[in-house]
Design an enzyme around this catalytic site. Structure first.
Site, mmCIF file in Angstrom:
data_model
loop_
_atom_site.group_PDB
_atom_site.id
_atom_site.type_symbol
_atom_site.label_atom_id
_atom_site.label_comp_id
_atom_site.label_asym_id
_atom_site.label_seq_id
_atom_site.Cartn_x
_atom_site.Cartn_y
_atom_site.Cartn_z
ATOM 1 C CB ALA A 1 -0.956 -0.175 1.249
ATOM 2 C CG ASP B 1 3.488 -1.632 2.858
ATOM 3 O OD1 ASP B 1 2.471 -0.904 2.535
ATOM 4 O OD2 ASP B 1 4.016 -2.579 2.852
ATOM 5 C CG HIS B 2 -0.643 4.099 4.828
ATOM 6 N ND1 HIS B 2 -0.569 4.153 6.258
ATOM 7 C CD2 HIS B 2 -1.156 5.531 4.410
ATOM 8 C CE1 HIS B 2 -1.467 5.051 6.695
ATOM 9 N NE2 HIS B 2 -1.769 5.992 5.536
ATOM 10 C CB ALA B 3 0.338 -2.434 4.792
ATOM 11 C CB ALA B 4 4.731 -1.753 7.167
#
Length: 448
Positions: A243, A419-422
């Protein structure tokens, strides 16, 4: 007994190599250490050398073959030895490369001139030309072999050369691309028509010229292999599985520009003359990552691995494509050490001698397009890394003073993709803010 030549293992991460070209043929006599072929991994190129002296008894894979490491690719021994037991199961005698073509082999005929820019008619069957025709052709710079003769038996005579229209390659290309008329006589040497002599033509003439051309024209097919194939796969996978979000900012560049000037002016014995703006940015990035472990990390599906040391990757543009060598334990280096290691790795990438293991293991990456005038861009994550910093060019930016005046101050653009997921946007923004502070007062950063 014949000696096997194996496809060597270049680094623990390399599973196969592509044979680019063979430098020898079967039957050639070679000496130990002599280069036999050039091969390519997904990260570097290198030569495979003869492991013994003798005759090349067999070449088991042709150029362009993708061969697993530690497989037998050739055999060297005494002429007449039986090497059938050495041949790989997937190799056939037809796979061996053909001997080099003899020097006398005819070259392919040149491609015809573009239809939209006709020149003289084809040469006569006899190929004969009078002395006067040859002299005039030499003066006009005309290739007499392209002129159709009207003399006896198709002989090219003086009037044929005088009537010949000569168009430069640049003029031919421009006429074809822009639909321009070609005059009978140009302003170039001997009446040669140059690109500057071309004028516009009527729309119907353009349509007629275009209709006579082969569509879509010349093309060049480039196989996707080696570094290009690896980069393509990684970039596509990165965008499909992460993301990605990019934050753009800029930093007052006066401090780093001033420091760079001091380094250039320093005595040679100080050893700092080679420190570049990029080195400064890498050093400040390493210092900043120490404060933000969530960005010095890998996203591995159901877990995030945060690293205690910074193994900094940096993008290098090479003749073979994009490479990202890794400065291991960059957080333990001084600026001078970081600068030297950066140059060592970059040179190895450009020369094609980099150790494949040096191209893996990064925890964060920096890519610099500032030298190309890029003001902002969207770097693509080098997955599974959580962040990548894009460094942009230095541009003059208006800044309001306390007294209401406006001053133009050099600013460097920064583009952080994460990474917006992390990681969330706030820590990423704080990372950029901290990096700006370190660059805006770089000498204080060094003191820390």
């Amino acid at each position: 007994m014949a000696t096997e030549v194996l496809m060597p293992r270049q680094g623990q991460s390399v599973e196969s190599c592509i044979i680019i070209e063979w430098k020898v043929n079967e039957g050639d006599v070679v000496t130990e250490g002599q280069p036999l072929c050039e091969v390519e991994t997904d990260k570097a190129t290198f030569e495979v050398e003869a492991t013994a002296s003798g005759t090349v008894l067999g070449i088991f894979y042709p150029a362009e073959s993708d061969v697993e490491v530690l497989k037998v690719i050739a055999a060297i021994g005494d002429e007449g030895e039986d090497i059938s037991a050495m041949r790989p199961a997937d190799e056939s005698p037809a796979a061996a490369p053909a001997p080099a073509a003899p020097a006398a082999e005819e070259k392919a005929a040149p491609a015809p001139a573009p239809a939209a820019a006709p020149v003289a008619a084809a040469v006569s069957a006899t190929g004969l030309a009078s002395p006067r025709a040859k002299n005039l052709a030499a003066k006009k710079g005309v290739d007499i072999s392209t002129i159709a003769g009207t003399g006896p038996n198709g002989r090219v005579i003086e009037r044929d050369v005088a009537a010949a229209q000569v168009v430069t390659p640049a003029a031919q290309a421009k006429a074809a691309a822009e639909g321009l008329a070609i005059p009978e006589v140009g302003t170039g040497l001997g009446g040669r028509v140059t690109a500057a002599d071309l004028t516009s033509v009527a729309p119907e003439a353009v349509a007629e010229a275009v209709a006579s051309m082969d569509f879509p024209g010349a093309v060049n097919e480039v196989p996707v292999k080696g570094v290009r194939k690896v980069v393509a796969g990684r970039m596509l996978n990165s965008l499909q599985t992460t993301a990605q979000l990019t934050l753009n900012s800029s930093v007052d560049a006066r401090s780093i520009l001033g420091y760079r000037s001091k380094c250039k002016a320093a005595p040679e014995e100080a050893g700092v003359g080679g420190i570049s703006i990029n080195d400064v940015v890498l050093y400040a990035t390493v210092k900043t990552l120490g404060e933000f472990p969530e960005l010095n990390a890998h996203m591995l599906g159901d877990k995030i691995v945060e690293f205690g040391n910074v193994h900094l990757g940096f993008a290098v543009d090479t003749p073979r494509g994009l490479m990202v060598p890794v400065i291991r334990y960059a957080n333990l280096m001084t600026l001078k050490q970081l600068s030297a290691e950066t140059k060592r790795l970059a040179k190895a990438c450009i020369d094609g001698t980099v150790d494949p293991d040096a191209l893996s293991g990064g925890t964060f990456t920096v890519t610099n397009l500032g030298a190309m005038g890029i003001e902002s861009f969207t770097p693509v994550l080098n997955a599974p890394e959580v962040g990548i910093l894009g460094v942009c060019s230095v541009q003059q930016k208006p800044v309001a003073g306390k007294d209401g005046s406006v001053e133009f101050v050099p600013h460097m653009g920064l583009s952080l993709t994460f990474d917006h997921a992390a990681a969330d946007g706030a820590p990423a923004a704080r990372f950029i803010a901290s990096l700006r502070n370190k660059l805006a007062a770089f000498e204080l950063t060094l003191a820390g």
